[in-house]
Design an enzyme around this catalytic site. Sequence first.
Site, PDB file in Angstrom:
ATOM      1  N   LYS A  22      30.281 -17.739  10.754  1.00  0.00           N
ATOM      2  CA  LYS A  22      30.259 -16.304  11.130  1.00  0.00           C
ATOM      3  C   LYS A  22      29.813 -16.161  12.586  1.00  0.00           C
ATOM      4  O   LYS A  22      30.427 -15.439  13.352  1.00  0.00           O
ATOM      5  CB  LYS A  22      29.282 -15.553  10.230  1.00  0.00           C
ATOM      6  N   ASN A  23      28.749 -16.874  12.953  1.00  0.00           N
ATOM      7  CA  ASN A  23      28.154 -16.679  14.275  1.00  0.00           C
ATOM      8  C   ASN A  23      28.933 -17.359  15.390  1.00  0.00           C
ATOM      9  O   ASN A  23      28.629 -17.154  16.567  1.00  0.00           O
ATOM     10  CB  ASN A  23      26.684 -17.127  14.284  1.00  0.00           C
ATOM     11  N   CYS A 115      16.592  -3.930  13.777  1.00  0.00           N
ATOM     12  CA  CYS A 115      17.020  -4.149  12.397  1.00  0.00           C
ATOM     13  C   CYS A 115      15.808  -4.721  11.660  1.00  0.00           C
ATOM     14  O   CYS A 115      14.754  -4.945  12.254  1.00  0.00           O
ATOM     15  CB  CYS A 115      18.223  -5.083  12.347  1.00  0.00           C
ATOM     16  N   ARG A 120      15.677  -5.794  18.534  1.00  0.00           N
ATOM     17  CA  ARG A 120      16.825  -6.559  19.012  1.00  0.00           C
ATOM     18  C   ARG A 120      17.227  -6.075  20.422  1.00  0.00           C
ATOM     19  O   ARG A 120      18.248  -5.446  20.611  1.00  0.00           O
ATOM     20  CB  ARG A 120      18.002  -6.425  18.046  1.00  0.00           C
ATOM     21  N   ILE A 122      18.432  -5.828  24.400  1.00  0.00           N
ATOM     22  CA  ILE A 122      19.546  -6.452  25.141  1.00  0.00           C
ATOM     23  C   ILE A 122      19.228  -6.507  26.642  1.00  0.00           C
ATOM     24  O   ILE A 122      20.123  -6.608  27.487  1.00  0.00           O
ATOM     25  CB  ILE A 122      20.875  -5.692  24.902  1.00  0.00           C
ATOM     26  N   ASP A 306      17.490 -18.715  11.233  1.00  0.00           N
ATOM     27  CA  ASP A 306      18.344 -18.222  10.141  1.00  0.00           C
ATOM     28  C   ASP A 306      18.175 -19.036   8.866  1.00  0.00           C
ATOM     29  O   ASP A 306      18.760 -18.692   7.844  1.00  0.00           O
ATOM     30  CB  ASP A 306      19.818 -18.243  10.574  1.00  0.00           C
ATOM     31  N   ILE A 328      11.082 -16.972  16.720  1.00  0.00           N
ATOM     32  CA  ILE A 328      12.218 -16.267  17.340  1.00  0.00           C
ATOM     33  C   ILE A 328      12.148 -14.774  17.023  1.00  0.00           C
ATOM     34  O   ILE A 328      12.251 -13.931  17.907  1.00  0.00           O
ATOM     35  CB  ILE A 328      13.558 -16.855  16.861  1.00  0.00           C
ATOM     36  N   ARG A 398      27.648  -9.851   4.088  1.00  0.00           N
ATOM     37  CA  ARG A 398      27.897  -9.855   5.534  1.00  0.00           C
ATOM     38  C   ARG A 398      28.067 -11.280   6.048  1.00  0.00           C
ATOM     39  O   ARG A 398      28.767 -11.515   7.013  1.00  0.00           O
ATOM     40  CB  ARG A 398      26.711  -9.212   6.271  1.00  0.00           C
TER      41      ARG A 398
HETATM   42  C1  EPZ Z   1      22.068 -14.673  17.192  1.00  0.00           C
HETATM   43  O1  EPZ Z   1      21.581 -13.359  17.376  1.00  0.00           O
HETATM   44  C2  EPZ Z   1      22.528 -14.761  15.750  1.00  0.00           C
HETATM   45  N1  EPZ Z   1      23.585 -13.774  15.504  1.00  0.00           N
HETATM   46  C3  EPZ Z   1      21.359 -14.490  14.798  1.00  0.00           C
HETATM   47  O2  EPZ Z   1      21.846 -14.691  13.463  1.00  0.00           O
HETATM   48  C4  EPZ Z   1      20.276 -15.523  15.076  1.00  0.00           C
HETATM   49  O3  EPZ Z   1      19.168 -15.274  14.245  1.00  0.00           O
HETATM   50  C5  EPZ Z   1      19.864 -15.444  16.556  1.00  0.00           C
HETATM   51  O4  EPZ Z   1      21.024 -15.639  17.398  1.00  0.00           O
HETATM   52  C6  EPZ Z   1      18.836 -16.505  16.920  1.00  0.00           C
HETATM   53  O5  EPZ Z   1      19.375 -17.777  16.691  1.00  0.00           O
HETATM   54  C7  EPZ Z   1      24.843 -14.051  15.923  1.00  0.00           C
HETATM   55  O6  EPZ Z   1      25.105 -15.086  16.512  1.00  0.00           O
HETATM   56  C8  EPZ Z   1      25.886 -13.031  15.592  1.00  0.00           C
HETATM   57  P1  EPZ Z   1      19.042 -13.877  20.388  1.00  0.00           P
HETATM   58  P2  EPZ Z   1      21.197 -12.854  18.882  1.00  0.00           P
HETATM   59  O7  EPZ Z   1      19.519 -13.015  21.493  1.00  0.00           O
HETATM   60  O8  EPZ Z   1      22.035 -13.524  19.893  1.00  0.00           O
HETATM   61  C9  EPZ Z   1      15.105 -11.896  22.088  1.00  0.00           C
HETATM   62  C10 EPZ Z   1      22.257 -14.150  11.225  1.00  0.00           C
HETATM   63  O9  EPZ Z   1      21.476 -14.091  10.270  1.00  0.00           O
HETATM   64  N2  EPZ Z   1      15.977 -11.230  23.084  1.00  0.00           N
HETATM   65  O10 EPZ Z   1      19.262 -15.353  20.485  1.00  0.00           O
HETATM   66  O11 EPZ Z   1      21.172 -11.368  18.829  1.00  0.00           O
HETATM   67  C11 EPZ Z   1      15.366 -11.413  20.675  1.00  0.00           C
HETATM   68  O12 EPZ Z   1      14.647 -10.228  20.397  1.00  0.00           O
HETATM   69  C12 EPZ Z   1      21.843 -13.565  12.567  1.00  0.00           C
HETATM   70  O13 EPZ Z   1      23.379 -14.700  11.203  1.00  0.00           O
HETATM   71  C13 EPZ Z   1      15.397 -10.486  24.097  1.00  0.00           C
HETATM   72  O14 EPZ Z   1      14.176 -10.369  24.182  1.00  0.00           O
HETATM   73  O15 EPZ Z   1      19.700 -13.375  19.017  1.00  0.00           O
HETATM   74  C14 EPZ Z   1      14.898 -12.579  19.847  1.00  0.00           C
HETATM   75  O16 EPZ Z   1      13.504 -12.500  19.672  1.00  0.00           O
HETATM   76  C15 EPZ Z   1      20.513 -12.858  12.492  1.00  0.00           C
HETATM   77  N3  EPZ Z   1      16.210  -9.864  25.002  1.00  0.00           N
HETATM   78  C16 EPZ Z   1      15.239 -13.793  20.705  1.00  0.00           C
HETATM   79  O17 EPZ Z   1      15.417 -13.293  22.048  1.00  0.00           O
HETATM   80  C17 EPZ Z   1      17.569  -9.957  24.944  1.00  0.00           C
HETATM   81  O18 EPZ Z   1      18.258  -9.385  25.814  1.00  0.00           O
HETATM   82  C18 EPZ Z   1      16.500 -14.521  20.293  1.00  0.00           C
HETATM   83  O19 EPZ Z   1      17.502 -13.550  20.112  1.00  0.00           O
HETATM   84  C19 EPZ Z   1      18.134 -10.722  23.895  1.00  0.00           C
HETATM   85  C20 EPZ Z   1      17.331 -11.353  22.978  1.00  0.00           C
END
Ligand code: EPZ
Length: 418
Positions: A22-23, A115, A120, A122, A306, A328, A398
Amino acid sequence: MDKLVVKGGARLSGRVKISGSKNSALPILAATLLTPEKCVLHNVPDLSDIRFMLEILAQLGSEVTFENGTVTTRAPKVKSETPYDLVRKMRASICVLGPIIARCGRATISEPGGCVIGDRPIDIHLKGLAMLGAESRSEGGNVYVTSKELVGREIFLGTKFGSTVLGTDNVMMAATRAKGVTIIESAACEPEVRDLADVLVKMGAKIVGHGTRRVEIEGVDGLGGCEHTIIPDRIEAGTFMVAGLITGGDVFLDGANGDHMINVIDRMKSCGAELKCSGEGIQVAAPRKLSSIDLVTETYPGFPTDMQAQMCALMSVTPGISAITEKIFPSRFMHLSELRRMGAKVDLEGSTAIIHGVKELSGAPVMASDLRASAALVLAGLVAGGTTEVNRVYHIDRGYEHIDQKLRALGAEIERVR
Ligand code: EPZ
């Protein structure tokens, strides 16, 4: 609203086919917006998150088909306004931002809310895009991004938690069309990021270093179509690994790629699991007695966040005391209260779950809260005495393709009740 009814006690054995990731599929689907040419993607899992993304692509102007695991797209033109109602519902849709900016020079997208697994933000996505020359402003829950032209440069994409997966994806996709060379420092190294980069290279992008912390992208004038097979889902594979271990079973994860799961495999071996990796998949056999372990979730190649909830379920019935630390998403522990309802002995100290293994969990009606927490509750139900009802199964749909059918084929007593 569907629910899964699980009767505990069956020992799982047999083969289970691991679906496409999925990811990996989600950002790769977003990348098809970068080209007006046809893209063909195989091994795409049939999940609600995937169908959501296909709907978003369609509303952005892409012609999309999805049959027997193969998606074809063709985006002759791309709208820059993303559909608010769809983007709001799936945080991962933020990964259309980079491609739309690269294709249209501007983008409007709704700020993804938080969520249940935590905030979350950006901010790092926007910082990286700003460093390429894409200015953004947030207003009324929307983000408006404009860029006269994208110019490559060195960009540090670290967050206080390490790296960002979708943030790396967005900047990498935008950088394929920037002038000159972009260097991403502290890039995410997840196999799914690497799979995306492999697709971009097939489309004509010039990328080196993907899968490491330092990725170099040399901008090109345009990208063409591609044909690609999505990598297997390492989190689904890890989830079924736990299903085999928690029931004292012996299962073959058909199609799983052990190279993407080195840390997970190491931690399962520390629990006493017997694991054999081959080109076809991974054989997982439970030991007579599981050993408790400590673990910390980290960015790849660390233990994946995850898989954290699934490990809490496994350790809740493993003799001894385990400490599972989430680094994380520090508040990603919604599953603990539900596991407690089933008799688990677990305390939360900061972002560490201290779990005292119990002899037996008891079945109970429980509430799924997010994708991986719901999987953990199903795993607990497989071994709990009596019956466990997992409500709000849409969370699980999902990210897991036909999880009840796959578990039933391994011998589990599990039914989906409409
Ligand atoms: C991806 O989400 C995955 N989703 C998540 O899987 C996974 O848990 C996550 O990576 C971590 O491995 C998809 O790939 C669709 P991050 P992502 O940006 O990219 C912080 C599942 O269950 N952060 O790597 O959104 C954030 O808050 C899902 O399949 C910032 O601070 O996660 C988090 O603490 C859930 N600022 C950490 O970084 C930002 O601009 C890692 O988040 C972006 C992120």
